[in-house]
Scaffold this active site. Structure first.
Site, mmCIF file in Angstrom:
data_model
loop_
_atom_site.group_PDB
_atom_site.id
_atom_site.type_symbol
_atom_site.label_atom_id
_atom_site.label_comp_id
_atom_site.label_asym_id
_atom_site.label_seq_id
_atom_site.Cartn_x
_atom_site.Cartn_y
_atom_site.Cartn_z
ATOM 1 N N SER A 123 0.829 -1.200 0.000
ATOM 2 C CA SER A 123 0.000 0.000 0.000
ATOM 3 C C SER A 123 0.871 1.260 0.000
ATOM 4 O O SER A 123 1.647 1.457 -0.932
ATOM 5 C CB SER A 123 -0.951 -0.078 1.202
ATOM 6 O OG SER A 123 -1.939 0.922 1.138
ATOM 7 N N ASP A 172 -9.970 -3.936 -5.501
ATOM 8 C CA ASP A 172 -9.352 -2.967 -4.587
ATOM 9 C C ASP A 172 -10.105 -1.634 -4.668
ATOM 10 O O ASP A 172 -10.124 -0.998 -5.718
ATOM 11 C CB ASP A 172 -7.876 -2.783 -4.989
ATOM 12 C CG ASP A 172 -7.083 -1.962 -3.977
ATOM 13 O OD1 ASP A 172 -7.684 -1.099 -3.309
ATOM 14 O OD2 ASP A 172 -5.864 -2.185 -3.873
ATOM 15 N N HIS A 228 -8.015 -4.607 -1.149
ATOM 16 C CA HIS A 228 -6.762 -3.921 -0.843
ATOM 17 C C HIS A 228 -5.918 -4.757 0.118
ATOM 18 O O HIS A 228 -4.702 -4.628 0.154
ATOM 19 C CB HIS A 228 -7.073 -2.539 -0.252
ATOM 20 C CG HIS A 228 -5.885 -1.618 -0.282
ATOM 21 N ND1 HIS A 228 -5.323 -1.164 -1.461
ATOM 22 C CD2 HIS A 228 -5.132 -1.064 0.711
ATOM 23 C CE1 HIS A 228 -4.286 -0.371 -1.182
ATOM 24 N NE2 HIS A 228 -4.156 -0.299 0.128
HETATM 25 C C1 MLT Z 1 -1.360 6.028 -0.169
HETATM 26 O O1 MLT Z 1 -1.710 6.999 0.481
HETATM 27 O O2 MLT Z 1 -0.184 5.726 -0.359
HETATM 28 C C2 MLT Z 1 -2.458 5.180 -0.724
HETATM 29 O O3 MLT Z 1 -3.672 5.864 -0.612
HETATM 30 C C3 MLT Z 1 -2.494 3.859 -0.041
HETATM 31 C C4 MLT Z 1 -2.764 3.991 1.422
HETATM 32 O O4 MLT Z 1 -1.842 4.239 2.177
HETATM 33 O O5 MLT Z 1 -3.918 3.825 1.852
#
Ligand code: MLT
Length: 202
Positions: A103, A153, A184
């Site tokens: 992520s 996701d 996700h």
């Molecule tokens: C981010 O902020 O890098 C993306 O939205 C993924 C997350 O951290 O939720």
């Protein structure tokens, strides 16, 4: 100033590439140690805690909203993280690591590939998206990248992960992009695919 709170576990198997573990939003340096051990048992593990706080939750760069990034901060934080990896390599005597990012951690790993191609030997990007709207022309020279996306996701649209795969391929990376029947969150298939992939490339 590139000091990161981090964990380091030395290799028990000198033949395995070290892993740079990069957690998701709200995680920390302990989060992905178990995943790292499952993916590559015996590899050295270098696991920093993101230095940006969003309502108390550690991250690797600032965002303006979910999926909308502060790109100046992405660039600055990627530089900081690259410096940290260089210093840690000297201190611990390890080779260039393969990033394993989830992520937000996958997004900073993608930024690192595009901004500082020398830092990583390769990357496993779990639920990553395009980190920069106008990245510099990187030369990735055949570096291996495994991109694992979730078909359902809610944060990363399919078009976005496809664009990231194209961007990295065009920069010369050897990209293996798989879309899993997942959201996700990570699934058992992520672990299995990552373990098989790293066994073949590193
Ligand atoms: C981010 O902020 O890098 C993306 O939205 C993924 C997350 O951290 O939720």
């Amino acid at each position: 100033e590139s000091a990161f709170i981090h964990r380091f576990e030395p290799a028990r198997d000198a033949g395995s590439a070290p892993l740079l573990l990069l957690h998701g939003t709200g995680g920390d340096e302990n989060d992905l140690l178990g995943l790292g051990k499952m993916i590559s048992p015996g590899a050295a593990l270098l696991s920093p805690r993101g230095r940006v706080l969003e309502h108390g939750m550690p991250r690797f760069f600032r965002r303006l909203a979910e999926g909308v990034f502060d790109e100046d901060d992405v660039r600055r934080r990627a530089r900081e993280l690259g410096d940290f990896v260089g210093e840690a390599r000297q201190r611990y005597g390890i080779a260039a690591p393969v990033a394993v990012g989830f992520s937000n951690g996958a997004n900073i790993a993608a930024a690192l590939l595009l901004l500082q191609p020398g830092v990583l030997a390769g990357a496993i990007l779990l639920r990553a998206m395009v980190p920069l709207s106008d990245p510099p022309k990187a030369e990735l020279g055949g570096k291996p990248v495994l991109l694992l996306s979730g078909q359902a996701d809610p944060i990363v649209p399919a078009s976005n992960s496809a664009r990231l795969a194209t961007l990295l391929s065009e920069a010369g990376a050897r990209v293996d992009h798989r879309v899993l029947p997942a959201g996700h969150q990570l699934s058992q298939a992520d672990v299995t695919l990552a373990r098989d992939w790293i066994g073949n490339v590193a």
